[in-house]
Scaffold this active site. Structure first.
Site, PDB file in Angstrom:
ATOM      1  N   ASP A  98      -5.716   2.525  10.078  1.00 10.37           N
ATOM      2  CA  ASP A  98      -7.043   2.341  10.151  1.00 10.37           C
ATOM      3  C   ASP A  98      -7.144   1.836  11.333  1.00 10.37           C
ATOM      4  O   ASP A  98      -7.525   2.331  12.453  1.00 10.37           O
ATOM      5  CB  ASP A  98      -7.437   1.283   8.839  1.00 10.37           C
ATOM      6  CG  ASP A  98      -9.053   0.963   8.914  1.00 10.37           C
ATOM      7  OD1 ASP A  98      -9.835   1.577   9.624  1.00 10.37           O
ATOM      8  OD2 ASP A  98      -9.247   0.011   8.016  1.00 10.37           O
ATOM      9  N   ASP A 120      -5.503  -0.447  -2.628  1.00  7.26           N
ATOM     10  CA  ASP A 120      -6.103  -1.345  -3.426  1.00  7.26           C
ATOM     11  C   ASP A 120      -7.435  -1.720  -2.988  1.00  7.26           C
ATOM     12  O   ASP A 120      -7.810  -1.511  -1.530  1.00  7.26           O
ATOM     13  CB  ASP A 120      -5.216  -2.633  -3.639  1.00  7.26           C
ATOM     14  CG  ASP A 120      -5.312  -3.450  -2.332  1.00  7.26           C
ATOM     15  OD1 ASP A 120      -5.014  -3.031  -1.407  1.00  7.26           O
ATOM     16  OD2 ASP A 120      -5.566  -4.621  -2.607  1.00  7.26           O
ATOM     17  N   ARG A 130      -4.507   0.473  -7.407  1.00 10.14           N
ATOM     18  CA  ARG A 130      -3.313   1.140  -6.888  1.00 10.14           C
ATOM     19  C   ARG A 130      -2.726   2.207  -7.810  1.00 10.14           C
ATOM     20  O   ARG A 130      -2.109   3.195  -7.198  1.00 10.14           O
ATOM     21  CB  ARG A 130      -2.423   0.233  -6.551  1.00 10.14           C
ATOM     22  CG  ARG A 130      -2.755  -0.949  -5.548  1.00 10.14           C
ATOM     23  CD  ARG A 130      -1.274  -1.680  -4.935  1.00 10.14           C
ATOM     24  NE  ARG A 130      -1.609  -2.798  -4.238  1.00 10.14           N
ATOM     25  CZ  ARG A 130      -1.960  -3.092  -2.989  1.00 10.14           C
ATOM     26  NH1 ARG A 130      -2.207  -2.009  -2.359  1.00 10.14           N
ATOM     27  NH2 ARG A 130      -2.176  -4.203  -2.351  1.00 10.14           N
ATOM     28  N   VAL A 187     -11.390   3.595   0.939  1.00 13.15           N
ATOM     29  CA  VAL A 187     -10.896   4.326  -0.397  1.00 13.15           C
ATOM     30  C   VAL A 187      -9.816   3.496  -1.090  1.00 13.15           C
ATOM     31  O   VAL A 187      -9.058   2.589  -0.523  1.00 13.15           O
ATOM     32  CB  VAL A 187     -10.219   5.766   0.110  1.00 13.15           C
ATOM     33  CG1 VAL A 187     -11.387   6.505   0.649  1.00 13.15           C
ATOM     34  CG2 VAL A 187      -9.185   5.470   1.259  1.00 13.15           C
ATOM     35  N   GLY A 194       0.748  -1.243   0.063  1.00 11.74           N
ATOM     36  CA  GLY A 194      -0.150  -0.113  -0.007  1.00 11.74           C
ATOM     37  C   GLY A 194       0.839   1.320   0.097  1.00 11.74           C
ATOM     38  O   GLY A 194       0.536   2.098  -0.578  1.00 11.74           O
TER      39      GLY A 194
HETATM   40  P1  IMP Z   1      -5.085  -1.407   9.981  1.00  8.48           P
HETATM   41  O1  IMP Z   1      -4.060  -2.310  10.209  1.00  8.48           O
HETATM   42  O2  IMP Z   1      -6.312  -1.929  10.057  1.00  8.48           O
HETATM   43  O3  IMP Z   1      -4.657   0.074  10.540  1.00  8.48           O
HETATM   44  O4  IMP Z   1      -4.894  -1.128   8.353  1.00  8.48           O
HETATM   45  C1  IMP Z   1      -3.823  -0.729   7.690  1.00  8.48           C
HETATM   46  C2  IMP Z   1      -3.740  -1.456   6.348  1.00  8.48           C
HETATM   47  O5  IMP Z   1      -5.064  -1.781   5.855  1.00  8.48           O
HETATM   48  C3  IMP Z   1      -3.298  -0.237   5.338  1.00  8.48           C
HETATM   49  O6  IMP Z   1      -2.078  -0.346   5.143  1.00  8.48           O
HETATM   50  C4  IMP Z   1      -3.880  -0.595   4.173  1.00  8.48           C
HETATM   51  O7  IMP Z   1      -3.218  -1.248   3.353  1.00  8.48           O
HETATM   52  C5  IMP Z   1      -5.159  -1.141   4.531  1.00  8.48           C
HETATM   53  N1  IMP Z   1      -6.306  -0.295   4.380  1.00  8.48           N
HETATM   54  C6  IMP Z   1      -7.105   0.193   5.528  1.00  8.48           C
HETATM   55  N2  IMP Z   1      -7.954   0.976   5.204  1.00  8.48           N
HETATM   56  C7  IMP Z   1      -8.127   0.870   3.860  1.00  8.48           C
HETATM   57  C8  IMP Z   1      -8.638   1.550   2.722  1.00  8.48           C
HETATM   58  O8  IMP Z   1      -9.824   2.157   2.890  1.00  8.48           O
HETATM   59  N3  IMP Z   1      -8.363   1.213   1.372  1.00  8.48           N
HETATM   60  C9  IMP Z   1      -7.554   0.197   1.036  1.00  8.48           C
HETATM   61  N4  IMP Z   1      -6.550  -0.295   1.983  1.00  8.48           N
HETATM   62  C10 IMP Z   1      -7.043   0.179   3.151  1.00  8.48           C
HETATM   63 MG    MG Z   2      -0.825  -1.825   3.741  1.00 10.85          MG
END
Ligand code: IMP
Ligand code: MG
Length: 197
Positions: free
Chosen positions: A116, A172, A178, A166, A57
């Site tokens: 996130d 993605d 991407r 998003v 990402g």
């Molecule tokens: P977390 O571990 O839930 O904080 O998520 C982080 C990872 O989830 C990021 O590095 C993204 O690759 C993916 N991610 C989180 N939200 C989104 C989104 O809205 N769109 C696409 N990828 C997301």
């Molecule tokens: Mg990621």
């Protein structure tokens, strides 16, 4: 790129470029200050600064960010997956492959596309801190307005966005989008995750 499945543009490529430039300047200035305190020059030091982009990402963001930073840096990527397949909610972070093992005493900058649930950056910053680096900074382009599973504080944030899925600029859905230059929301009917429960 005019994709029929795009609902609306949240951030244009121009807005992103302007903010990424500011972020790179801020980050480079802060890191240069750390180097000065150690008696090093910004362009003359023995691998003190390691940027760690989280693949896949952060690929596009990191590529732009590092080119705005006029200081000596090295780069070690890590691969984490958290959204397997056609998923719009995190299934928890899993490290794929190796973590760099030479971070002890160095200044580490974790770079990700979006904060996130916090599980990805939580897991990685914990694993990296075990190596006792000189410092760890967390730099994300986007921060989602959600209650986090892991309470991770980002040191540098590009944009705060609402709790919405998003894509684009590296982000993605199911491996696609991407390469979209803007950050966009997709129409609901294109996000076909089976609903929970
Ligand atoms: P977390 O571990 O839930 O904080 O998520 C982080 C990872 O989830 C990021 O590095 C993204 O690759 C993916 N991610 C989180 N939200 C989104 C989104 O809205 N769109 C696409 N990828 C997301
Ligand atoms: Mg990621």
């Amino acid at each position: 790129m005019k994709l029929p499945e795009v609902d609306r543009v949240l951030l244009t490529s121009e807005a992103i470029a302007a903010r990424v430039r500011e972020m790179g300047e801020t980050l480079a200035r802060d890191l240069a200050r750390d180097l000065t305190a150690e008696g090093h020059g910004a362009l003359d030091h023995p691998d003190r600064i390691v940027m760690v982009p989280i693949m896949t990402g952060a690929m596009v963001f990191a590529a732009d960010l590092i080119r705005t930073m006029p200081i000596r840096i090295s780069i070690r990527t890590v691969v984490v997956s958290s959204y397997p397949g056609a998923s719009t909610t995190s299934k928890g972070a899993a490290l794929r492959g190796a973590l760099p093992d030479d971070l002890r005493g160095r200044h580490v900058v974790l770079v990700d596309d979006i904060l996130d649930s916090g599980q990805t950056l939580g897991m990685l910053s914990r694993m990296i801190r075990e190596q006792e680096p000189a410092s760890v900074r967390v730099c994300v382009l986007l921060r989602k307005d959600v209650t986090r599973v892991e309470d991770i504080a980002a040191d540098l944030v590009g944009f705060d966005i609402p709790d919405e899925f998003v894509v684009g600029y590296g982000l993605d859905y199911n491996g696609f989008y991407r390469n979209v230059p803007d950050i966009v929301a997709l129409r609901g009917e294109h996000l076909d995750e089976p609903t929970a429960g």
